[in-house]
Design a protein around this motif. Structure first.
Motif, mmCIF file in Angstrom:
data_model
loop_
_atom_site.group_PDB
_atom_site.id
_atom_site.type_symbol
_atom_site.label_atom_id
_atom_site.label_comp_id
_atom_site.label_asym_id
_atom_site.label_seq_id
_atom_site.Cartn_x
_atom_site.Cartn_y
_atom_site.Cartn_z
ATOM 1 N N TYR A 21 12.192 -78.274 43.423
ATOM 2 C CA TYR A 21 13.090 -77.651 42.348
ATOM 3 C C TYR A 21 14.133 -78.286 41.941
ATOM 4 O O TYR A 21 14.487 -79.216 42.638
ATOM 5 C CB TYR A 21 13.285 -76.151 42.687
ATOM 6 C CG TYR A 21 14.083 -75.947 43.928
ATOM 7 C CD1 TYR A 21 15.571 -75.886 43.698
ATOM 8 C CD2 TYR A 21 13.898 -75.945 45.270
ATOM 9 C CE1 TYR A 21 16.472 -75.693 44.646
ATOM 10 C CE2 TYR A 21 14.639 -75.777 46.264
ATOM 11 C CZ TYR A 21 15.884 -75.697 45.915
ATOM 12 O OH TYR A 21 16.712 -75.606 47.008
ATOM 13 N N ASP A 22 14.929 -78.050 40.918
ATOM 14 C CA ASP A 22 16.061 -78.563 40.537
ATOM 15 C C ASP A 22 17.348 -77.576 41.042
ATOM 16 O O ASP A 22 17.148 -76.535 40.534
ATOM 17 C CB ASP A 22 16.053 -79.091 39.138
ATOM 18 C CG ASP A 22 15.300 -80.118 38.878
ATOM 19 O OD1 ASP A 22 15.025 -81.012 39.715
ATOM 20 O OD2 ASP A 22 14.609 -80.289 37.697
ATOM 21 N N SER A 23 18.423 -78.052 41.448
ATOM 22 C CA SER A 23 19.516 -77.272 41.824
ATOM 23 C C SER A 23 20.692 -77.502 40.867
ATOM 24 O O SER A 23 20.675 -78.981 40.646
ATOM 25 C CB SER A 23 19.822 -77.636 43.422
ATOM 26 O OG SER A 23 21.056 -76.634 43.635
ATOM 27 N N GLU A 24 21.155 -76.818 40.200
ATOM 28 C CA GLU A 24 22.022 -77.277 39.209
ATOM 29 C C GLU A 24 23.525 -76.911 39.797
ATOM 30 O O GLU A 24 23.923 -75.723 40.152
ATOM 31 C CB GLU A 24 22.029 -76.368 37.857
ATOM 32 C CG GLU A 24 22.588 -76.934 36.616
ATOM 33 C CD GLU A 24 22.575 -76.231 35.490
ATOM 34 O OE1 GLU A 24 23.205 -75.830 34.790
ATOM 35 O OE2 GLU A 24 21.006 -76.714 35.024
ATOM 36 N N ILE A 25 24.299 -77.878 39.902
ATOM 37 C CA ILE A 25 25.847 -77.698 40.156
ATOM 38 C C ILE A 25 26.608 -78.225 39.162
ATOM 39 O O ILE A 25 26.621 -79.592 38.806
ATOM 40 C CB ILE A 25 25.983 -78.343 41.519
ATOM 41 C CG1 ILE A 25 25.093 -77.493 42.459
ATOM 42 C CG2 ILE A 25 27.392 -78.134 41.963
ATOM 43 C CD1 ILE A 25 25.068 -78.539 43.851
ATOM 44 N N ASP A 26 27.693 -77.618 38.714
ATOM 45 C CA ASP A 26 28.316 -78.055 37.745
ATOM 46 C C ASP A 26 27.960 -78.732 36.557
ATOM 47 O O ASP A 26 28.215 -79.686 35.963
ATOM 48 C CB ASP A 26 29.277 -78.954 38.403
ATOM 49 C CG ASP A 26 30.417 -78.304 39.363
ATOM 50 O OD1 ASP A 26 30.834 -77.132 39.095
ATOM 51 O OD2 ASP A 26 30.826 -79.091 40.278
ATOM 52 N N LYS A 27 26.754 -78.082 36.047
ATOM 53 C CA LYS A 27 26.096 -78.357 34.906
ATOM 54 C C LYS A 27 25.310 -79.731 35.161
ATOM 55 O O LYS A 27 24.882 -80.367 34.154
ATOM 56 C CB LYS A 27 26.799 -78.397 33.377
ATOM 57 C CG LYS A 27 27.404 -77.114 33.250
ATOM 58 C CD LYS A 27 28.201 -77.100 31.964
ATOM 59 C CE LYS A 27 28.882 -76.002 31.538
ATOM 60 N NZ LYS A 27 29.509 -75.581 30.572
ATOM 61 N N LYS A 28 25.224 -80.275 36.486
ATOM 62 C CA LYS A 28 24.299 -81.410 36.579
ATOM 63 C C LYS A 28 23.193 -80.927 37.528
ATOM 64 O O LYS A 28 23.200 -79.983 38.435
ATOM 65 C CB LYS A 28 25.132 -82.291 37.431
ATOM 66 C CG LYS A 28 24.403 -83.659 37.749
ATOM 67 C CD LYS A 28 25.304 -84.720 38.093
ATOM 68 C CE LYS A 28 24.453 -85.913 38.284
ATOM 69 N NZ LYS A 28 25.035 -86.999 38.994
ATOM 70 N N SER A 29 21.926 -81.624 37.311
ATOM 71 C CA SER A 29 20.725 -81.362 37.829
ATOM 72 C C SER A 29 20.547 -82.145 39.020
ATOM 73 O O SER A 29 20.767 -83.481 38.682
ATOM 74 C CB SER A 29 19.671 -80.990 36.938
ATOM 75 O OG SER A 29 18.467 -80.646 37.451
ATOM 76 N N TYR A 30 20.146 -81.545 40.185
ATOM 77 C CA TYR A 30 19.691 -82.212 41.395
ATOM 78 C C TYR A 30 18.386 -82.143 41.802
ATOM 79 O O TYR A 30 17.934 -80.991 42.406
ATOM 80 C CB TYR A 30 20.883 -82.252 42.732
ATOM 81 C CG TYR A 30 22.111 -82.624 42.312
ATOM 82 C CD1 TYR A 30 22.614 -83.644 42.339
ATOM 83 C CD2 TYR A 30 23.039 -81.642 41.645
ATOM 84 C CE1 TYR A 30 23.838 -84.199 42.113
ATOM 85 C CE2 TYR A 30 24.385 -82.086 41.341
ATOM 86 C CZ TYR A 30 24.833 -83.297 41.706
ATOM 87 O OH TYR A 30 25.953 -83.618 41.152
ATOM 88 N N PRO A 31 17.329 -83.006 41.891
ATOM 89 C CA PRO A 31 16.079 -82.745 42.560
ATOM 90 C C PRO A 31 16.124 -82.387 43.909
ATOM 91 O O PRO A 31 16.765 -83.077 44.713
ATOM 92 C CB PRO A 31 15.351 -83.932 42.319
ATOM 93 C CG PRO A 31 16.118 -84.813 41.200
ATOM 94 C CD PRO A 31 17.577 -84.272 41.377
ATOM 95 N N MET A 32 15.437 -81.243 44.063
ATOM 96 C CA MET A 32 15.475 -80.775 45.522
ATOM 97 C C MET A 32 14.101 -81.057 46.084
ATOM 98 O O MET A 32 12.920 -80.840 45.393
ATOM 99 C CB MET A 32 15.991 -79.591 45.963
ATOM 100 C CG MET A 32 17.370 -79.365 45.474
ATOM 101 S SD MET A 32 18.517 -80.343 46.055
ATOM 102 C CE MET A 32 18.758 -79.283 47.690
ATOM 103 N N VAL A 33 13.849 -81.356 47.586
ATOM 104 C CA VAL A 33 12.604 -81.254 48.166
ATOM 105 C C VAL A 33 12.387 -80.160 49.187
ATOM 106 O O VAL A 33 13.497 -80.184 50.020
ATOM 107 C CB VAL A 33 12.324 -82.654 48.793
ATOM 108 C CG1 VAL A 33 11.054 -82.667 49.463
ATOM 109 C CG2 VAL A 33 12.169 -83.693 47.447
ATOM 110 N N GLY A 34 11.428 -79.552 49.354
ATOM 111 C CA GLY A 34 11.458 -78.526 50.697
ATOM 112 C C GLY A 34 10.015 -78.692 51.247
ATOM 113 O O GLY A 34 8.956 -79.113 50.702
ATOM 114 N N TYR A 35 10.182 -78.161 52.531
ATOM 115 C CA TYR A 35 8.796 -78.274 53.297
ATOM 116 C C TYR A 35 9.166 -77.022 53.839
ATOM 117 O O TYR A 35 10.040 -76.454 54.425
ATOM 118 C CB TYR A 35 8.736 -79.202 54.245
ATOM 119 C CG TYR A 35 8.542 -80.588 53.612
ATOM 120 C CD1 TYR A 35 7.177 -80.985 53.289
ATOM 121 C CD2 TYR A 35 9.871 -81.388 53.267
ATOM 122 C CE1 TYR A 35 7.217 -82.172 52.418
ATOM 123 C CE2 TYR A 35 9.552 -82.454 52.630
ATOM 124 C CZ TYR A 35 8.369 -83.098 52.312
ATOM 125 O OH TYR A 35 8.109 -84.227 51.576
#
Length: 133
Positions: free
Chosen positions: A79-93
């Motif tokens: 999923y993408d986590s949005e912080i301060d209007k910037k998107s960060y791709p996240m990976v989870g298991y």
């Protein structure tokens, strides 16, 4: 380094969270008991329901295919986590397993950039986690 541990247990379920100082990576373990014995298909359904309930509101949330690994059902997700209007791709298991009447659910979430750099360490850690009733 400097990760913090917190317990957020509720009646009948032990929950522990470990987060990095920036809170952009986390490991969460949940353990509970039940009289019910579940099949692998039922464990997979329970895991998918948990992940959808917890994460489906995140931008670009996608579940990977379920797989059995080391006697447990596992699913990767992104999923993408949005912080301060910037998107960060996240990976989870996420993994769920049952040992007798004890169930364990483990979740690891971290930025894709960190996972790409520490893939071997992450996989070693995930494969070391077991229920010990």
């Amino acid at each position: 380094e400097n990760w913090s541990i917190s317990e957020k247990s509720v009646e009948g379920e032990y929950i522990i969270s470990i987060t990095d100082p920036t809170e952009n990576a986390a490991y969460v373990a949940r353990v509970w008991s039940s009289q019910d014995k579940m099949s692998d298909d039922e464990l997979e359904s329970l895991l998918k329901m948990f992940l959808n309930d917890s994460l489906s509101d995140f931008l670009n949330f996608k579940l990977g295919n379920a797989a059995q690994e080391n006697g447990r059902v596992g699913i990767n997700f992104t999923y993408d986590s949005e912080i301060d209007k910037k998107s960060y791709p996240m990976v989870g298991y996420s993994f769920i397993e049952q040992e007798g009447r004890i169930f364990g659910l483990s979740n690891l979430i971290l930025p894709k950039e960190q996972y790409d750099r520490k893939k071997d360490l992450v996989n070693k850690m995930l494969n070391s986690i077991k229920i010990n009733p």
